[in-house]
Scaffold this motif. Sequence first.
Motif, mmCIF file in Angstrom:
data_model
loop_
_atom_site.group_PDB
_atom_site.id
_atom_site.type_symbol
_atom_site.label_atom_id
_atom_site.label_comp_id
_atom_site.label_asym_id
_atom_site.label_seq_id
_atom_site.Cartn_x
_atom_site.Cartn_y
_atom_site.Cartn_z
ATOM 1 N N GLY A 33 0.821 -1.195 0.000
ATOM 2 C CA GLY A 33 0.000 0.000 0.000
ATOM 3 C C GLY A 33 0.855 1.244 0.000
ATOM 4 O O GLY A 33 1.853 1.332 0.717
ATOM 5 N N LEU A 34 0.482 2.208 -0.805
ATOM 6 C CA LEU A 34 1.258 3.446 -0.889
ATOM 7 C C LEU A 34 1.034 4.370 0.305
ATOM 8 O O LEU A 34 1.765 5.336 0.463
ATOM 9 N N TRP A 35 0.066 4.079 1.148
ATOM 10 C CA TRP A 35 -0.195 4.911 2.324
ATOM 11 C C TRP A 35 0.314 4.250 3.598
ATOM 12 O O TRP A 35 -0.137 4.548 4.682
ATOM 13 N N PHE A 62 1.741 -1.968 -6.525
ATOM 14 C CA PHE A 62 1.443 -0.911 -5.564
ATOM 15 C C PHE A 62 -0.072 -0.774 -5.499
ATOM 16 O O PHE A 62 -0.749 -0.884 -6.514
ATOM 17 N N TRP A 64 -2.959 1.867 -4.355
ATOM 18 C CA TRP A 64 -3.253 3.224 -3.926
ATOM 19 C C TRP A 64 -4.291 3.232 -2.810
ATOM 20 O O TRP A 64 -5.258 2.487 -2.843
ATOM 21 N N GLY A 65 -4.082 4.076 -1.818
ATOM 22 C CA GLY A 65 -5.075 4.262 -0.768
ATOM 23 C C GLY A 65 -5.113 3.170 0.281
ATOM 24 O O GLY A 65 -6.028 3.127 1.094
ATOM 25 N N ARG A 73 -6.072 -4.493 -4.772
ATOM 26 C CA ARG A 73 -6.762 -3.572 -5.685
ATOM 27 C C ARG A 73 -8.242 -3.880 -5.772
ATOM 28 O O ARG A 73 -9.069 -3.010 -5.979
#
Length: 94
Positions: A33-35, A62, A64-65, A73
């Motif tokens: 996760g990019l966060w 990756f 997002w969020g 995903r």
Amino acid sequence: MLTIMPSPLYYLLASSEGYQSSNVAKYFRINTGLWQSDTAVNTEANLVLTLQNYGSNVDYSFVWGQEHTMAERSGDSTTNFIEWVNECVKEEAQ
């Protein structure tokens, strides 16, 4: 004597004493996760590149969020993992 290896790169990098001293899995699935706040994103990227260089097949993405764990995903992590394992088994059978 107990030796703690905090990084799998110890076994994957030719410059390390641990290189080729263990059996490395052929398949890896890494979603990050990019966060996340657990580690830097480049940590997984370095691991992926090193595994690919070692000859492993790496499914990497990756997300997002999402944070570090359970990053998907779509769907849920358990179902997606089982489907990925089944794909790897089919590939091995061919």
